[in-house]
Motif scaffolding. Structure first.
Motif, PDB file in Angstrom:
ATOM      1  N   PHE A   1       0.820  -1.212   0.000  1.00 24.02           N
ATOM      2  CA  PHE A   1       0.000   0.000   0.000  1.00 24.02           C
ATOM      3  C   PHE A   1       0.852   1.259   0.000  1.00 24.02           C
ATOM      4  N   THR A   2       2.068   1.157   0.514  1.00 22.35           N
ATOM      5  CA  THR A   2       2.936   2.335   0.569  1.00 22.35           C
ATOM      6  C   THR A   2       3.320   2.834  -0.822  1.00 22.35           C
ATOM      7  N   ASP A   3       3.281   1.948  -1.814  1.00 23.54           N
ATOM      8  CA  ASP A   3       3.578   2.355  -3.185  1.00 23.54           C
ATOM      9  C   ASP A   3       2.427   3.138  -3.812  1.00 23.54           C
ATOM     10  N   LYS A   4       1.257   3.104  -3.163  1.00 21.72           N
ATOM     11  CA  LYS A   4       0.068   3.753  -3.711  1.00 21.72           C
ATOM     12  C   LYS A   4      -0.369   4.968  -2.905  1.00 21.72           C
ATOM     13  N   ILE A   5       0.376   5.305  -1.861  1.00 22.43           N
ATOM     14  CA  ILE A   5      -0.044   6.408  -0.987  1.00 22.43           C
ATOM     15  C   ILE A   5      -0.087   7.718  -1.768  1.00 22.43           C
ATOM     16  N   ILE A   6      -1.216   8.402  -1.661  1.00 23.17           N
ATOM     17  CA  ILE A   6      -1.405   9.711  -2.285  1.00 23.17           C
ATOM     18  C   ILE A   6      -0.957  10.802  -1.313  1.00 23.17           C
ATOM     19  N   GLN A   7      -1.428  10.696  -0.069  1.00 27.21           N
ATOM     20  CA  GLN A   7      -1.084  11.669   0.967  1.00 27.21           C
ATOM     21  C   GLN A   7      -0.692  10.905   2.222  1.00 27.21           C
ATOM     22  N   LYS A   8       0.550  11.095   2.676  1.00 26.48           N
ATOM     23  CA  LYS A   8       1.006  10.443   3.907  1.00 26.48           C
ATOM     24  C   LYS A   8       0.396  11.179   5.100  1.00 26.48           C
ATOM     25  N   ILE A   9      -0.011  10.421   6.111  1.00 27.45           N
ATOM     26  CA  ILE A   9      -0.595  11.008   7.310  1.00 27.45           C
ATOM     27  C   ILE A   9       0.251  10.563   8.500  1.00 27.45           C
ATOM     28  N   GLU A  10       0.748  11.531   9.240  1.00 23.73           N
ATOM     29  CA  GLU A  10       1.572  11.215  10.405  1.00 23.73           C
ATOM     30  C   GLU A  10       0.692  10.584  11.490  1.00 23.73           C
ATOM     31  N   PRO A  11       1.251   9.634  12.242  1.00 20.00           N
ATOM     32  CA  PRO A  11       0.452   8.945  13.276  1.00 20.00           C
ATOM     33  C   PRO A  11      -0.255   9.906  14.233  1.00 20.00           C
ATOM     34  N   GLU A  12       0.414  10.992  14.595  1.00 17.80           N
ATOM     35  CA  GLU A  12      -0.198  11.939  15.531  1.00 17.80           C
ATOM     36  C   GLU A  12      -1.344  12.740  14.892  1.00 17.80           C
ATOM     37  N   ASP A  13      -1.427  12.730  13.563  1.00 17.53           N
ATOM     38  CA  ASP A  13      -2.488  13.456  12.861  1.00 17.53           C
ATOM     39  C   ASP A  13      -3.628  12.543  12.417  1.00 17.53           C
ATOM     40  N   LEU A  14      -3.488  11.244  12.636  1.00 16.27           N
ATOM     41  CA  LEU A  14      -4.467  10.280  12.124  1.00 16.27           C
ATOM     42  C   LEU A  14      -5.865  10.509  12.695  1.00 16.27           C
ATOM     43  N   GLU A  15      -5.963  10.698  14.000  1.00 15.48           N
ATOM     44  CA  GLU A  15      -7.286  10.880  14.615  1.00 15.48           C
ATOM     45  C   GLU A  15      -7.980  12.124  14.063  1.00 15.48           C
ATOM     46  N   ASP A  16      -7.250  13.229  13.950  1.00 12.63           N
ATOM     47  CA  ASP A  16      -7.820  14.457  13.392  1.00 12.63           C
ATOM     48  C   ASP A  16      -8.262  14.238  11.949  1.00 12.63           C
ATOM     49  N   TYR A  17      -7.439  13.554  11.161  1.00 11.48           N
ATOM     50  CA  TYR A  17      -7.788  13.284   9.761  1.00 11.48           C
ATOM     51  C   TYR A  17      -9.090  12.492   9.692  1.00 11.48           C
ATOM     52  N   MET A  18      -9.197  11.448  10.513  1.00 11.64           N
ATOM     53  CA  MET A  18     -10.382  10.597  10.503  1.00 11.64           C
ATOM     54  C   MET A  18     -11.641  11.401  10.881  1.00 11.64           C
ATOM     55  N   GLU A  19     -11.527  12.243  11.893  1.00 14.60           N
ATOM     56  CA  GLU A  19     -12.674  13.064  12.333  1.00 14.60           C
ATOM     57  C   GLU A  19     -13.111  14.022  11.223  1.00 14.60           C
ATOM     58  N   GLU A  20     -12.151  14.609  10.523  1.00 15.26           N
ATOM     59  CA  GLU A  20     -12.461  15.595   9.488  1.00 15.26           C
ATOM     60  C   GLU A  20     -13.014  14.948   8.218  1.00 15.26           C
ATOM     61  N   ASN A  21     -12.711  13.670   7.991  1.00 10.94           N
ATOM     62  CA  ASN A  21     -13.071  13.041   6.727  1.00 10.94           C
ATOM     63  C   ASN A  21     -14.114  11.949   6.825  1.00 10.94           C
ATOM     64  N   ILE A  22     -14.727  11.756   7.985  1.00 10.20           N
ATOM     65  CA  ILE A  22     -15.791  10.765   8.118  1.00 10.20           C
ATOM     66  C   ILE A  22     -17.022  11.315   7.416  1.00 10.20           C
ATOM     67  N   THR A  23     -17.579  10.482   6.521  1.00  5.84           N
ATOM     68  CA  THR A  23     -18.742  10.949   5.746  1.00  5.84           C
ATOM     69  C   THR A  23     -20.026  10.379   6.300  1.00  5.84           C
TER      70      THR A  23
END
Length: 164
Positions: free
Chosen positions: A142-164
């Protein structure tokens, strides 16, 4: 139950296409049992045999209790539709997360531990999990297909902002 060590990148088994299972033996069934225990202990939702240093086309996926456990021998995607982008992680890449494009819906053919053939249609998160694990069987990461890397400390914020 014995836990198998999870193989981490850059071990070459992770980028080597796995061999088809030619016979469902007691050893194959034990491998699937051990893979399941390893996946659960690692807090994963999927695991492929190469991730436990076994080059067989075997993958397990369990996204939740409702859909249950899929034990797949020689799985193949026979249809895929649409595109979607979402975040992924991997037991073989601790603390690595990123967005990956996958098909939105797939139809999958596989055999279970009894040798029975199944065809399942999956959408969204389940389809994503299937595709991620099946790519392991082809030696793709999957690392060969990553479009945008997300740092572990930013994962929770990313998930909250992008839950549909």
């Amino acid at each position: 139950m014995p836990l198998l060590p999870i193989i981490k990148y850059p071990n070459p088994v992770l980028i080597t296409p796995a061999s088809e299972v030619l016979a469902i033996t007691d050893e194959i069934i034990q491998l699937m049992d051990d893979m399941y225990e390893t996946m659960v202990a690692g807090d994963g939702i999927g695991i492929a045999a190469p991730q436990v240093n076994q080059s067989f086309r075997i993958a397990l996926v369990e996204v939740d209790e409702e859909t249950g456990l899929f034990e797949m021998i020689n799985p193949k995607i026979i249809k895929s539709v649409g595109k979607t982008i979402d975040v992924e992680g991997c037991l073989s890449f601790p603390e690595v997360y990123g967005t990956v494009e996958r098909a939105e819906m797939i139809v999958l053919h596989y055999f279970d531990r009894n040798g029975d053939a199944y065809e399942v249609e999956a959408e969204d998160y389940l389809a994503r999990a299937f595709q991620h694990e099946l790519e392991h069987l082809d030696g793709k990461l999957f690392t060969d297909k990553i479009i945008q890397k997300i740092e572990p400390e930013d994962l929770e914020d990313y998930m909250e902002e992008n839950i549909t």
